[in-house]
Design a protein around this motif. Structure first.
Motif, short mmCIF file in Angstrom:
data_model
loop_
_atom_site.label_atom_id
_atom_site.label_comp_id
_atom_site.label_asym_id
_atom_site.label_seq_id
_atom_site.Cartn_x
_atom_site.Cartn_y
_atom_site.Cartn_z
N GLY A 130 0.80 -1.21 0.00
CA GLY A 130 0.00 0.00 0.00
C GLY A 130 0.84 1.26 0.00
O GLY A 130 0.33 2.34 -0.33
N HIS A 131 2.13 1.17 0.36
CA HIS A 131 3.01 2.34 0.34
C HIS A 131 3.16 2.91 -1.06
O HIS A 131 3.46 4.10 -1.22
N TYR A 132 2.99 2.06 -2.09
CA TYR A 132 3.19 2.50 -3.46
C TYR A 132 1.88 2.59 -4.24
O TYR A 132 1.88 2.67 -5.46
N ARG A 133 0.75 2.57 -3.51
CA ARG A 133 -0.56 2.65 -4.15
C ARG A 133 -1.33 3.82 -3.53
O ARG A 133 -2.06 3.66 -2.55
N VAL A 146 -10.28 0.29 -7.95
CA VAL A 146 -9.03 0.98 -7.66
C VAL A 146 -7.84 0.21 -8.22
O VAL A 146 -6.90 0.79 -8.78
N SER A 147 -7.85 -1.12 -8.08
CA SER A 147 -6.73 -1.93 -8.56
C SER A 147 -6.55 -1.83 -10.08
O SER A 147 -5.46 -2.07 -10.58
N LEU A 148 -7.62 -1.46 -10.79
CA LEU A 148 -7.55 -1.36 -12.25
C LEU A 148 -7.21 0.04 -12.73
O LEU A 148 -6.58 0.21 -13.78
N VAL A 149 -7.62 1.07 -11.99
CA VAL A 149 -7.51 2.44 -12.52
C VAL A 149 -6.36 3.23 -11.91
O VAL A 149 -5.90 4.21 -12.52
N GLU A 150 -5.87 2.85 -10.72
CA GLU A 150 -4.85 3.69 -10.09
C GLU A 150 -3.49 3.51 -10.78
O GLU A 150 -3.20 2.47 -11.37
N ARG A 151 -2.68 4.56 -10.68
CA ARG A 151 -1.31 4.52 -11.21
C ARG A 151 -0.35 4.43 -10.02
O ARG A 151 -0.13 5.42 -9.33
N PRO A 152 0.24 3.27 -9.77
CA PRO A 152 1.13 3.13 -8.61
C PRO A 152 2.37 4.00 -8.72
O PRO A 152 2.78 4.41 -9.81
#
Length: 437
Positions: free
Chosen positions: A341-344, A396-402
Motif C-alpha cells: 500500500g506504500h506504493y498505491r 481501484v486496482s484497475l484504474v490507479e497509477r502506482p
C-alpha cells in the motif's frame, strides 16, 4: 522457499549427528526459524504479530488445559466451579484471568496481523494459500471464543448462547432443526454446555494444526515485506536467527508487559459485569452483547431491520458470515500488480480514510444499544464495508497509477540515486513497467 545462499545445517556434536540421521527434528527447526531460513532484511515490527499470535495460541492451550482440570461442564454447578477456581484453587485466579484476557489479546494480535496483510496485500500470488489458511484460522478462533464465552454460565454467557444459536433458526427449512441439534434441546442447558465445552477443548488443537499448515505454506514462497518486491539476491535477506529472533523477542517483551498489566491490574476491564451473575433463563439482561472482538460482526448482524424479499434476521445472518467469507476472494478481487500500500496512493486513501474508520464505527456500534443513532451508523458502515471489498478495491486496482517501486529490497533499505524515468534501481509503473511482482 529454497534460497541457494541459505546456510546448510551441519551438526557438530555426535549426539546431534545421531539425531539428525534418525529424526531430523533439529534440522527442521533450523530451516524453519533458524539461520537456514533467510528473511527479507526490511521487515518492520508489523511482522512480529505472527509470532505473537503463535505465542497467544500456546498460552491459551496451556492455561485452558489446567483450567479444564477444575471446571465442571454441568449447568447446575458450572458457575460455582468457576468461582471455585477463582477462590480455592492455588493460583486459580491468575490462570482464569490469564486465559480470559489471553483470548482478548489473541484477537488484538490477530486483528493487527490481518490488517497488516490487507494493507500490504499479503494475499496476492504466490501467497494466496497462506492468506486462505489464515482466514480459516480466524473462523476457528471465533467459534472457539464463542464456545469459551458460554462456559462460565453467567447471565451474558447464557443469553449470548441463546441469541447466537438462535441465528441459525433464521435459515429457511433447516434452521430450527439445526438450532435444536446444536443445542441438544430447545434452549441452552446442560446438553449445550457439554457440547460447547467439548468443542472448546478440541478446537484449539485443530487451530494449531492449521497454523502448522499456515507456516508451511509461508515457507514455500518466503515472507512478504513492506515493499512488496520479491527477494532477488542474498543481499536482500538476513538469516531469521539471530536478527528476527531478537526482534521478535523484543516485541514479545513489550506484549507481555501490556498483557500482564491487564491480568494483574485490570483483569475485568475487557469482560462484562453481568457474567458474574449466575445464568437465569427467566431474567433477560437489559443489553445483550457478545465479547468485544465480535462487535463489528454483531453490528453488521443488527444493521438489517426491514424485511425485503427475505426476513431481516436472515439478511443479517447472511451479511455477518459474508463479511468474513468475502476475504477468501481478495486474491482475485484485487488485480493490482503492486502489493504494498506504500506504493498505491489511491488504495492507501481508501484504506486509511475508508476501511479503518468503517471498522472503528462497527466496533463501537456493536457494543452500543440497538437504538438510534447506532443502528443507522451500523447500516452506513456495513454498506461501506461490502462496497470497499466488492466494488472499490477491484476498481481501484484497475484504474490507479502506482508510484515507482524500488528495484530490490536492498535498494529500498540503502537507497539508490535517481537518474532518468527508467532508472536502473527502480521499476516504474506505466508504459515502461517491468513485471513488478
Amino acid at each position: 522457499m529454497s534460497f541457494p545462499w541459505a546456510k546448510a545445517y551441519e551438526p557438530k556434536a555426535p549426539l546431534m549427528r545421531f539425531l539428525d540421521e534418525r529424526l531430523p527434528l533439529p534440522r527442521f527447526v533450523y530451516n524453519a526459524v533458524g539461520a537456514g531460513y533467510p528473511v527479507p532484511r526490511n521487515l518492520s515490527y508489523f511482522w512480529n504479530f505472527g509470532i505473537l499470535a503463535g505465542f497467544c495460541l500456546m498460552l491459551q492451550i496451556v492455561t485452558g488445559i489446567v483450567l479444564a482440570m477444575h471446571y465442571s461442564a454441568n449447568a447446575l454447578v458450572a458457575f460455582n466451579s468457576v468461582e471455585h477456581i477463582m477462590r480455592d484453587v492455588n493460583w486459580g485466579w491468575m490462570l482464569r484471568y490469564a486465559h480470559a484476557n489471553g483470548a482478548s489479546f489473541f484477537f488484538v494480535v490477530v486483528y493487527i496481523h490481518i490488517f497488516r496483510g490487507l494493507f500490504y496485500s499479503s494475499y496476492k500470488a504466490p501467497r494466496e494459500m497462506i492468506w486462505l489458511l489464515g482466514v480459516v484460522i480466524f473462523l476457528l478462533m471465533m467459534a472457539t471464543a464463542f464456545m469459551g464465552y458460554v462456559l462460565p454460565w453467567g447471565q451474558m454467557s447464557f443469553w449470548g448462547a441463546k441469541v447466537i444459536t438462535g441465528l441459525f433458526g433464521a435459515i429457511p427449512l433447516v434452521g430450527e432443526p439445526l438450532q435444536v441439534w446444536l443445542l441438544g434441546g430447545y434452549a441452552p442447558d446442560n446438553a449445550a454446555l457439554n457440547r460447547f465445552y467439548s468443542l472448546h477443548f478440541l478446537l484449539p488443537f485443530v487451530i494449531a494444526g492449521v497454523v502448522i499448515l499456515h507456516i508451511w505454506a509461508l515457507h514455500i514462497p518466503g515472507s512478504s515485506n513492506p515493499t512488496g518486491v520479491e527477494v532477488k539476491s542474498e543481499s536482500d535477506t538476513v538469516p531469521f536467527h539471530p536478527y528476527y529472533t531478537a526482534k521478535d523477542g523484543f516485541g514479545l517483551g513489550v506484549f507481555l508487559l501490556i498483557y500482564c498489566l491487564f491480568v494483574f491490574f485490570l483483569p475485568n476491564n475487557l469482560g462484562h459485569p453481568d457474567n458474574y451473575i449466575p445464568a437465569n433463563p427467566l431474567s433477560t439482561p437489559a443489553h445483550i452483547v457478545p465479547e468485544w472482538y465480535f462487535w463489528p460482526f454483531y453490528a453488521i448482524l443488527r444493521a438489517f431491520t426491514s424485511d425485503f424479499l427475505l426476513p431481516a434476521k436472515l439478511w443479517g445472518v447472511l451479511a455477518m458470515f459474508s463479511a468474513i467469507l468475502c476475504w477468501f476472494f481478495l486474491p482475485w478481487l484485487d488485480r493490482s500488480p503492486v502489493r504494498s500500500g506504500h506504493y498505491r496512493p489511491l488504495f492507501r486513501k481508501f484504506f486509511w480514510f475508508g476501511l479503518i474508520p468503517c471498522m472503528a464505527v462497527l466496533f463501537y456500534c456493536g457494543g452500543a444499544p440497538a437504538e438510534e443513532p447506532f443502528v443507522m451508523l451500523s447500516q452506513i458502515a456495513t454498506a461501506y464495508y461490502f462496497l470497499h471489498f466488492l466494488v472499490i478495491l477491484p476498481i481501484v486496482s484497475l484504474v490507479e497509477r502506482p508510484e515507482p517501486l524500488p528495484y530490490s529490497i536492498t535498494d529500498a533499505v540503502l537507497g539508490t540515486p535517481e537518474n532518468d524515468g527508467t532508472v536502473k534501481g527502480h521499476m516504474i509503473q506505466g508504459e515502461n513497467a517491468r513485471p513488478a511482482v
